[in-house]
Enzyme design. Structure first.
Site, mmCIF file in Angstrom:
data_model
loop_
_atom_site.group_PDB
_atom_site.id
_atom_site.type_symbol
_atom_site.label_atom_id
_atom_site.label_comp_id
_atom_site.label_asym_id
_atom_site.label_seq_id
_atom_site.Cartn_x
_atom_site.Cartn_y
_atom_site.Cartn_z
ATOM 1 N N GLU A 194 -2.673 11.512 3.211
ATOM 2 C CA GLU A 194 -3.645 11.314 4.275
ATOM 3 C C GLU A 194 -3.595 12.526 5.196
ATOM 4 O OE1 GLU A 194 -4.313 6.942 5.685
ATOM 5 O OE2 GLU A 194 -2.154 7.246 5.482
ATOM 6 N N GLU A 251 0.855 -1.189 0.000
ATOM 7 C CA GLU A 251 0.000 0.000 0.000
ATOM 8 C C GLU A 251 0.889 1.237 0.000
ATOM 9 O OE1 GLU A 251 -3.041 0.139 3.032
ATOM 10 O OE2 GLU A 251 -2.889 2.331 3.195
#
Length: 253
Positions: free
Chosen positions: A138, A133
Site C-alpha cells: 500500500e 487480510e
C-alpha cells in the site's frame, strides 16, 4: 515484459503477464471485479467499474488501473465523483502459503491509494476481519517514499492492525518495483526487489487468532480518498495510473 524467475525451491502456481492488445480488459477468467461506490468501509470516493473502462492492457505488457475524475454511477446506484477499478481472483484462484509478488509502478498524489493485497477465501462466510487480510503493498497520498505491509485479523484490524513500512530516499513512484511476501505457517515476510524489510509472526497477535494458515485470494485496486490516505486536493492531478507488469505466485517444493 516479465523479469521474475522462479528459484530452484519454488514452483509457479499462478501467473499473469498482462500481454495482449491495447485497451483489452484483463482476462475475466482470471480476474473478477468489485463494482460500485459504497465507500468500501473506508469512506472512499471512487466508483469501481467493469470491463476495460478503468482497467485495461496497455499493449506493452502492463495492466493499467486508471482513476479518473468523473461523475460515475455504478450498478449499486451510488454516484461518486471518481471512477477506478478493483480486480480480484475470488472464486478463480486461491493460495495457501508461498511467494506472492507483483511488479508494479505506483502512482503518486494526495488522496491516491494503490494496493496489492489478499483476503481469506472464507470472506463471504465469516466477514472481515475474521477472514483475515494481508496487505502486500500500500502507498498513501503524496508520500510515495514509503510503502506499507499490513495484516488485519480479529482483534487487530483497522487502526489496531500490525503494520510495517519501508522508507526510501527516492520515490517508489519513479519506477517499477517488485513487491511481495514469502508466507509460511505462522510467519509472513515482506520484500521489495528481493530485499526483506519486515517479518510478522503469529506470536505477535498475542491472545488473538492468527488467521493466516488458510487459502487467500488476490486483489489489485486503486482507490481515491479514504480515511487513511486523506482526500484529493488542488495538488492532485487526474487521471492517475497504477501499472502492473505481472503477478506471480509460487509454492515451496
Amino acid at each position: 515484459m516479465s523479469t521474475a524467475t522462479s528459484t530452484p525451491n519454488w514452483t509457479l502456481t499462478f501467473s499473469d503477464d498482462f500481454d495482449g492488445a491495447i485497451q483489452t480488459a484483463p482476462n475475466p477468467a482470471t480476474w473478477s471485479r468489485d463494482i460500485g461506490g459504497g465507500g468500501w468501509g473506508n469512506n472512499e470516493l471512487e466508483s469501481y467499474t467493469d470491463g476495460n473502462s478503468n482497467a485495461f492492457l496497455d499493449g506493452m505488457g502492463n495492466l493499467v488501473i486508471e482513476a479518473r475524475k468523473e461523475l460515475t454511477t455504478g450498478s449499486d446506484g451510488n454516484e461518486r465523483p471518481y471512477s477506478s477499478a478493483r480486480l480480484l481472483t475470488q472464486g478463480k484462484f486461491t493460495q495457501k502459503f508461498g511467494r506472492i509478488e507483483a511488479r508494479i509502478k505506483i502512482p503518486q498524489g494526495q488522496g491516491i491509494w494503490p494496493a496489492f493485497w489478499m483476503l481469506g477465501e472464507d470472506f463471504a462466510e465469516v466477514g472481515w476481519p475474521k477472514c483475515g487480510e494481508i496487505d502486500i503493498l500500500e502507498s498513501v497520498g503524496k508520500i510515495a517514499t514509503t510503502v506499507y505491509g499490513t495484516v488485519h485479523g480479529p482483534g487487530y484490524s483497522g487502526g489496531e492492525a500490525i503494520t510495517c513500512q519501508l522508507d526510501s530516499a527516492e520515490s517508489f513512484a519513479d519506477d517499477f518495483h517488485v513487491y511481495g511476501i514469502e508466507w509460511e505457517p505462522n510467519e509472513i515476510r515482506w520484500f521489495v526487489d528481493d530485499h526483506t524489510y519486515a517479518t510478522v509472526k503469529s506470536i505477535q497477535v498475542h491472545d488473538c487468532e492468527w488467521v493466516f494458515n488458510k487459502p487467500y485470494f488476490l486483489l489489485l485496486n486503486l482507490a481515491v480518498g479514504g480515511d487513511w490516505p486523506g482526500y484529493p486536493d488542488e495538488s492532485t492531478t487526474f487521471p492517475q495510473r497504477m501499472l502492473i507488469d505481472y503477478v506471480k505466485v509460487f509454492e515451496l517444493v
